[in-house]
Scaffold this motif. Structure first.
Motif, PDB file in Angstrom:
ATOM      1  N   UNK A  79      76.164  30.385  41.473  1.00  0.00           N
ATOM      2  CA  UNK A  79      75.652  31.533  40.727  1.00  0.00           C
ATOM      3  C   UNK A  79      76.839  32.388  40.300  1.00  0.00           C
ATOM      4  N   UNK A  80      76.680  33.099  39.220  1.00  0.00           N
ATOM      5  CA  UNK A  80      77.699  34.034  38.753  1.00  0.00           C
ATOM      6  C   UNK A  80      77.355  35.394  39.362  1.00  0.00           C
ATOM      7  N   UNK A  81      78.032  35.723  40.448  1.00  0.00           N
ATOM      8  CA  UNK A  81      77.724  36.928  41.213  1.00  0.00           C
ATOM      9  C   UNK A  81      78.334  38.147  40.529  1.00  0.00           C
ATOM     10  N   UNK A  82      77.542  39.226  40.489  1.00  0.00           N
ATOM     11  CA  UNK A  82      77.996  40.462  39.848  1.00  0.00           C
ATOM     12  C   UNK A  82      79.355  40.885  40.420  1.00  0.00           C
ATOM     13  N   UNK A  83      80.192  41.434  39.589  1.00  0.00           N
ATOM     14  CA  UNK A  83      81.501  41.965  39.993  1.00  0.00           C
ATOM     15  C   UNK A  83      81.618  43.393  39.497  1.00  0.00           C
ATOM     16  N   UNK A  84      82.243  44.267  40.225  1.00  0.00           N
ATOM     17  CA  UNK A  84      82.731  44.089  41.585  1.00  0.00           C
ATOM     18  C   UNK A  84      81.548  44.077  42.560  1.00  0.00           C
ATOM     19  N   UNK A  85      81.730  43.388  43.680  1.00  0.00           N
ATOM     20  CA  UNK A  85      80.646  43.326  44.647  1.00  0.00           C
ATOM     21  C   UNK A  85      81.182  43.407  46.061  1.00  0.00           C
ATOM     22  N   UNK A  86      80.296  43.745  46.945  1.00  0.00           N
ATOM     23  CA  UNK A  86      80.555  43.729  48.366  1.00  0.00           C
ATOM     24  C   UNK A  86      79.449  42.879  48.976  1.00  0.00           C
TER      25      UNK A  86
END
Length: 141
Positions: A79-86
């Motif tokens: 999956x293309x994970x949202x950035x920036x992320x924690x």
């Protein structure tokens, strides 16, 4: 040879012949039964193509309830994970430390535009749900 020894030898010989006949009937090679026919290896599913998904996924979860696991599975599924992320939570918006800080709320339009521009297909919300988070037309939950 005594009679019992002859009977045992005949039984052993007959047993060996029966086994040989079974091996031939089963298509054995070199006197050993072939294993079961090979099974085609399972194909790994294709990576998620963000353009194939109609809407990005927002995973809503309770703090300390499998968020790290789900984030890892999303990454493993490419999956293309949202950035920036924690840990897959959109930083400064959707983490558990953002609980009670609804001044950080985004409109559906703002969230959808950000995801579209970044080509993101996955994020998590690890805080209470605000009305602004319920963007049924733009995200799957």
């Amino acid at each position: 040879l005594a009679l019992p020894d002859v009977e045992a030898a005949v039984d052993a010989s007959a047993g060996q012949q029966l086994l040989a006949d079974l091996e031939v009937a089963a298509g054995a090679v070199g006197g050993v039964l072939d294993p079961e026919p090979p099974v085609a290896p399972r194909k790994r599913p294709a990576a998620v193509d963000w353009s194939m998904r109609v809407k990005p996924m927002l995973w809503v979860h309770i703090h300390k309830a499998a968020g790290t696991f789900m984030c890892g599975m999303a990454r493993k599924a490419q999956e293309q994970v949202v950035e920036p992320n924690d840990n897959c939570n959109w930083k400064l918006h959707d983490g558990y430390k953002d609980s009670g800080k609804n001044e950080r709320a985004l409109s559906c339009w703002e969230r959808a535009e950000y995801f579209h521009a970044g080509r993101f297909s996955y994020a998590q919300i690890e805080r209470e749900i605000w009305p602004e988070d319920l963007c049924w037309d733009d995200f799957d939950y």
